[in-house]
Design an enzyme around this catalytic site. Structure first.
Site, PDB file in Angstrom:
ATOM      1  N   ALA A  32       0.997  -9.080  -2.778  1.00  0.00           N
ATOM      2  CA  ALA A  32       0.040  -8.687  -3.736  1.00  0.00           C
ATOM      3  C   ALA A  32      -0.088  -9.306  -5.173  1.00  0.00           C
ATOM      4  CB  ALA A  32       0.139  -7.073  -4.054  1.00  0.00           C
ATOM      5  N   GLY A  39       3.006  -7.741   0.644  1.00  0.00           N
ATOM      6  CA  GLY A  39       1.707  -7.155   0.951  1.00  0.00           C
ATOM      7  C   GLY A  39       0.912  -8.166   2.426  1.00  0.00           C
ATOM      8  N   GLU A  57       2.853  -7.197   5.391  1.00  0.00           N
ATOM      9  CA  GLU A  57       2.419  -5.781   5.549  1.00  0.00           C
ATOM     10  C   GLU A  57       0.971  -5.725   6.402  1.00  0.00           C
ATOM     11  OE1 GLU A  57       4.826  -3.231   2.519  1.00  0.00           O
ATOM     12  OE2 GLU A  57       3.204  -4.308   1.612  1.00  0.00           O
ATOM     13  N   GLU A  64      10.589  -7.470  -1.586  1.00  0.00           N
ATOM     14  CA  GLU A  64      10.476  -6.688  -2.930  1.00  0.00           C
ATOM     15  C   GLU A  64      11.966  -6.047  -3.335  1.00  0.00           C
ATOM     16  OE1 GLU A  64       6.940  -6.220  -0.515  1.00  0.00           O
ATOM     17  OE2 GLU A  64       9.054  -6.123   0.088  1.00  0.00           O
TER      18      GLU A  64
END
Length: 236
Positions: free
Chosen positions: A63, A109, A112, A132
């Site tokens: 992201a 992200g 994901e 992360e």
């Protein structure tokens, strides 16, 4: 526009392009959600959806960190706050099976989003990562929930806690990727998707629902759901 939608018979390909780094933005998530909702309304015409990357060497990256800061400081709009959960839910729950076609890095992200798809396929250059924890945070889009259910908690813990990249060969071996295509990747993915889309749309939708929802239920309840779905699919 960050998504280019093209239709190939019963298969829709959604290609993400946000150069140079393919970071996922709120705008991109909202656009993806709108496209998925549109296709969900016509499962008889579009029977399968492929997500692909449009930046060389990248599928979808993590992201946009500047935008994520808006979640923390309260400046994100209501639609932006719900953009991630909406897109992930739609990938999992629309009638059509969804395929993440990973040719390069799927990180954070972006990874994901791939985890929320029904299937993941890759090229030999595919690399998968949840980066992360070494950066001081944890996955926030389901990475630490979906990945252990896909590849097992031990390997998922290794991947998440170290933040390491996993290549195509290892990912295929542990079931993270379903197929690795080593030729003309876009053409091979489209051929694979088109073969799946030869099945009747009601059967595809029922099978997807049984697989996705059944994985969240106790075994007996999942079996009962499967029987109900089986009874509701018209015979061909």
């Amino acid at each position: 526009m960050t998504w280019n939608a093209s239709e190939h018979g019963p298969v829709a390909r959604l290609t993400f392009a946000n150069p140079p780094d393919a970071f996922m933005s709120f705008a991109g998530l909202l656009e993806l959600g709108d496209l998925l909702e549109t296709y969900a309304e016509k499962p008889g015409d579009i029977k399968l959806i492929v997500l692909a990357g449009g930046t060389p060497g990248l599928f979808i990256n993590h992201a946009d960190l500047a935008e994520l800061a808006k979640l923390g400081d309260g400046t994100a709009t209501e639609r932006e706050r719900g953009a991630w959960s909406r897109a992930l839910r739609l990938l999992e729950e629309i009638p059509q099976p969804t395929i993440a076609a990973i040719d390069g890095l799927a990180s954070g992200g972006g990874h994901e989003l791939a985890l929320a798809c029904t299937l993941r396929v890759g090229s030999p250059e595919a690399r998968l990562q949840q980066p992360e924890v070494p950066a001081g945070i944890i996955p926030g889009g389901g990475g630490s929930v979906r990945l252990p259910r896909l590849i097992g908690p031990g390997l998922a813990a290794d991947v998440i806690l170290t933040g390491r990249e996993v290549g195509a060969a290892e990912a295929l071996r542990v079931g993270w990727l379903s197929r690795v295509f080593s030729g003309d990747f876009p053409a091979e993915v489209l051929s694979y998707a088109s073969d799946i889309a030869k099945a009747p749309a009601p059967a595809l939708a029922a099978a997807k629902k049984s697989i996705v929802m059944g994985s969240r239920l106790p075994f007996a309840e999942a079996q009962a759901q499967e029987r109900a779905l089986f009874s509701g699919v018209p015979a061909h």
